[in-house]
Design an enzyme around this catalytic site. Structure first.
Site, PDB file in Angstrom:
ATOM      1  N   ASP A 188      -6.226 -17.384  15.249  1.00 41.45           N
ATOM      2  CA  ASP A 188      -7.083 -18.537  14.963  1.00 41.45           C
ATOM      3  C   ASP A 188      -7.805 -18.324  13.633  1.00 41.45           C
ATOM      4  O   ASP A 188      -8.034 -17.192  13.210  1.00 41.45           O
ATOM      5  CB  ASP A 188      -8.128 -18.713  16.073  1.00 41.45           C
ATOM      6  CG  ASP A 188      -7.511 -19.176  17.388  1.00 41.45           C
ATOM      7  OD1 ASP A 188      -6.345 -19.607  17.382  1.00 41.45           O
ATOM      8  OD2 ASP A 188      -8.206 -19.101  18.416  1.00 41.45           O
ATOM      9  N   THR A 189      -8.193 -19.409  13.015  1.00 39.06           N
ATOM     10  CA  THR A 189      -8.876 -19.341  11.720  1.00 39.06           C
ATOM     11  C   THR A 189     -10.085 -18.405  11.774  1.00 39.06           C
ATOM     12  O   THR A 189     -10.287 -17.570  10.888  1.00 39.06           O
ATOM     13  CB  THR A 189      -9.333 -20.740  11.280  1.00 39.06           C
ATOM     14  OG1 THR A 189      -8.174 -21.563  11.100  1.00 39.06           O
ATOM     15  CG2 THR A 189     -10.108 -20.696   9.969  1.00 39.06           C
TER      16      THR A 189
END
Length: 220
Positions: free
Chosen positions: A56-57
């Site tokens: 995930d970012t």
């Protein structure tokens, strides 16, 4: 030199320490992503490396990149076959009543116009398994080691909310988004077995924002 720390390197693989806030894939609305660093990460090779999996970012830490198509195929199969060992560290919004356990939930994706998409625990979803253990406490928060067997989207994040009853600190989707500038999840270790070469082993040090909350890096 590259702006992104390299944790492991050989002729077919790189493991980088992905910074929190850097998306692996280009966002639909545009903006920077890991691809912008591929030229640097060639490190003299003809081809640019390719991400084998996703983080995930907000998630920092170990990300495996393949340096040629053959290794990309082999590494992808290793993830599919669940022979890759993944170790994550996360900070919870509270402290669980138990110190360790295993979360098994079936997960499904839902979407709404107001909230966008997210994962939920659902009987008709795909099975997911995460082993967890509390390894530290500070300021009313627990530092937890997660070892997921499966690799579902947002698996650890939804397992914290639905399985442990408390989301990760700073998670804006499964929690309040308060208490930290990002979702406090870090890919601390990665082990990828290979048939004819030494096993890929990498570990990413405890991030500064974890240290700032009073947690120290723990032994493996």
């Amino acid at each position: 030199m590259t702006d992104i720390p390299i944790l492991f390197e050989d002729g077919e693989a790189l493991v980088i320490n992905k910074p929190a806030g850097l998306p692996v894939d280009r966002p639909k609305k545009g903006g920077r992503c890991l691809e912008d660093h591929f030229e640097q990460l060639r490190l003299g090779f003809q081809r640019e490396p390719s991400p084998v999996h996703r983080l995930d970012t907000d998630t920092s830490g170990c990300l495996l990149l393949a340096r040629n198509p053959k290794s990309l195929k082999r590494f992808s199969k290793a993830f599919e076959d669940r022979v890759v060992e993944k170790r994550y560290l996360g900070i919870l919004t509270g402290i669980p009543s138990e110190t360790e356990g295993t979360i098994e939930l079936s997960l499904a994706k839902i979407s709404s116009a107001e909230k966008g998409w997210r994962m939920i625990a659902a009987k008709k979803g795909k099975p997911s398994v995460t082993h967890w253990k509390v390894i530290g406490e500070s300021g009313g928060h627990a530092l937890v080691e997660f070892r997921p067997e499966t690799g579902r989207t947002h698996q650890i994040r939804i397992h914290c909310e639905a399985g442990l009853g408390m989301p990760l600190l700073g998670d804006p989707v499964y929690g309040s988004g308060k208490g930290a500038p990002r979702t406090m999840l870090h890919a601390a270790g990665l082990v990828v077995p290979r048939e004819k070469k030494p096993t890929i082993e990498a570990s990413a040090p405890m991030p500064r924002d974890f240290l700032a909350l009073g947690f120290t890096d723990s032994p493996e």
